[in-house]
Design a protein around this motif. Structure first.
Motif, mmCIF file in Angstrom:
data_model
loop_
_atom_site.group_PDB
_atom_site.id
_atom_site.type_symbol
_atom_site.label_atom_id
_atom_site.label_comp_id
_atom_site.label_asym_id
_atom_site.label_seq_id
_atom_site.Cartn_x
_atom_site.Cartn_y
_atom_site.Cartn_z
ATOM 1 N N VAL A 1 0.846 -1.197 0.000
ATOM 2 C CA VAL A 1 0.000 0.000 0.000
ATOM 3 C C VAL A 1 0.875 1.237 0.000
ATOM 4 N N GLU A 2 0.443 2.216 -0.743
ATOM 5 C CA GLU A 2 1.114 3.507 -0.651
ATOM 6 C C GLU A 2 0.053 4.578 -0.445
ATOM 7 N N ILE A 3 0.298 5.419 0.547
ATOM 8 C CA ILE A 3 -0.628 6.514 0.830
ATOM 9 C C ILE A 3 0.080 7.810 0.451
ATOM 10 N N VAL A 4 -0.531 8.521 -0.485
ATOM 11 C CA VAL A 4 0.043 9.781 -0.950
ATOM 12 C C VAL A 4 -0.744 10.915 -0.314
ATOM 13 N N SER A 5 -0.050 11.846 0.319
ATOM 14 C CA SER A 5 -0.708 13.031 0.881
ATOM 15 C C SER A 5 -0.460 14.213 -0.036
ATOM 16 N N PHE A 6 -1.529 14.830 -0.461
ATOM 17 C CA PHE A 6 -1.371 16.006 -1.319
ATOM 18 C C PHE A 6 -1.092 17.237 -0.469
ATOM 19 N N VAL A 7 -0.202 18.089 -0.967
ATOM 20 C CA VAL A 7 0.032 19.386 -0.343
ATOM 21 C C VAL A 7 -0.394 20.468 -1.334
ATOM 22 N N GLY A 8 -0.649 21.659 -0.817
ATOM 23 C CA GLY A 8 -1.182 22.736 -1.647
ATOM 24 C C GLY A 8 -0.116 23.396 -2.504
ATOM 25 N N GLY A 9 -0.590 23.988 -3.603
ATOM 26 C CA GLY A 9 0.307 24.726 -4.496
ATOM 27 C C GLY A 9 0.135 24.273 -5.924
ATOM 28 N N GLY A 10 0.011 25.256 -6.815
ATOM 29 C CA GLY A 10 -0.141 24.885 -8.217
ATOM 30 C C GLY A 10 -0.186 26.087 -9.123
ATOM 31 N N TYR B 1 0.103 9.068 -12.528
ATOM 32 C CA TYR B 1 1.447 9.594 -12.304
ATOM 33 C C TYR B 1 1.355 10.773 -11.342
ATOM 34 N N LEU B 2 2.382 10.923 -10.509
ATOM 35 C CA LEU B 2 2.422 12.042 -9.569
ATOM 36 C C LEU B 2 3.747 12.780 -9.725
ATOM 37 N N CYS B 3 3.644 14.100 -9.946
ATOM 38 C CA CYS B 3 4.838 14.931 -10.127
ATOM 39 C C CYS B 3 4.984 15.896 -8.950
ATOM 40 N N GLY B 4 6.214 16.221 -8.615
ATOM 41 C CA GLY B 4 6.470 17.167 -7.532
ATOM 42 C C GLY B 4 7.452 16.570 -6.540
ATOM 43 N N ASP B 5 7.719 17.319 -5.455
ATOM 44 C CA ASP B 5 8.575 16.741 -4.403
ATOM 45 C C ASP B 5 7.734 16.096 -3.309
ATOM 46 N N GLU B 6 6.400 16.245 -3.419
ATOM 47 C CA GLU B 6 5.405 15.623 -2.544
ATOM 48 C C GLU B 6 5.389 16.167 -1.112
ATOM 49 N N VAL B 7 6.231 17.162 -0.814
ATOM 50 C CA VAL B 7 6.224 17.701 0.559
ATOM 51 C C VAL B 7 6.109 19.226 0.650
#
Lengths: 64, 209
Positions: A55-64, B170-176
């Motif tokens: 399992v991998e849990i990805v946490s999104f952070v703000g910015g775009g 797909y996921l792009c960025g440094d993720e933090v």
């Protein structure tokens, strides 16, 4: 054991919802990938983690 | 004098190769959010000769956008969908554009993205990012999805990466690097992340991902 984000976790038998409830993850900001597929949030309750799941849990952070 | 459509296509084929350009030119790519990520993704994809871009944003160009987004001073106050369309038409006049000035949500996403082969998530807000990923993977599992997380601040450019999490996600960025914690978004690092997303699109279309 279930592997979650690269670490062994004692989560076999728990649903994804149950596992997440015991963590600090904000379910509104994450995506959960299990064995190569993203699990939609609507299925967190019914998806039970099994031994050897990866399992991998990805946490999104703000910015775009 | 603007070159003809045939001249344009020939120039792209010369650069990218005929077969590769054929897949770029027949692709439909949706860009969800036309801010620092989305406006830069759209410019890169229009230049590469993507056949059609679906551009979605509800917002207007603001002075505080201009340090990282592909708009001009005179476009402040304009709808981003309209302003970006104008700019893209100047850059790549033969890329077809479909615009939707609307906030994407769980209910309207499937209709807005119906025609897209590949969806780029380019929102600013973390919850909207997660919502779009959830909605596309649940309701549109056949589509490729390229999301972004973590591109704020002045951290190393080399920390921006592309990870393939599933066959189609797909996921792009440094993720933090959260825009709320850092000095905010800085043009080049946001463009780097946008370039990762646009490049993933081209790799998928060229079947080299």
């Amino acid at each position: 054991m279930v592997r979650i984000n690269g670490e062994a976790a004692d989560a076999a038998g728990k649903s994804i919802a149950e596992y997440l409830a015991g963590t600090a993850y904000d379910t509104g900001r994450i995506a959960v990938e299990r064995n190569g597929d993203i699990v939609p949030k609507a299925r967190y309750d019914e998806t039970v983690l099994m031994d050897e799941d990866v399992v991998e849990i990805v946490s999104f952070v703000g910015g775009g | 004098m603007i070159p003809s459509r045939d001249e344009w296509q020939a120039a792209l084929e010369l650069r990218h190769g005929r077969e590769r350009q054929k897949s770029f030119s027949s692709a439909v790519v949706a860009v969800c959010g036309l801010g620092g990520l989305g406006s830069n993704i759209a410019v890169a994809l229009a230049r590469a000769g993507i056949g059609k871009l679906i551009l979605i944003d509800f917002d207007r160009v603001d002075l505080t956008n201009l340090h990282r987004q592909q708009y001009k001073a005179e476009q402040i106050g304009r709808l981003k969908t309209e302003a970006l369309s104008e700019n893209l038409k100047e850059i790549a006049p033969y890329t077809a554009l479909e615009t939707h000035t609307v906030r994407i949500d769980r209910e309207n996403a499937a209709a807005l993205l119906k025609e897209a082969d590949i969806v780029c998530e380019a929102f600013d807000d973390a919850e909207y990012k997660a919502m779009l990923v959830d909605t596309v993977t649940e309701k549109m599992p056949g589509k490729y999805l390229i999301a972004a997380s973590g591109m704020a601040g002045l951290g190393s450019a080399n920390d921006i990466k592309t990870r393939r999490l599933t066959n189609r996600f797909y996921l792009c960025g440094d993720e933090v690097s959260d825009a709320a914690d850092e000095i905010g978004l800085v043009s080049a690092r946001v463009m780097l992340c946008a370039a990762h997303q646009a490049h993933a699109v081209l790799q998928i279309l060229a079947k080299e991902a």
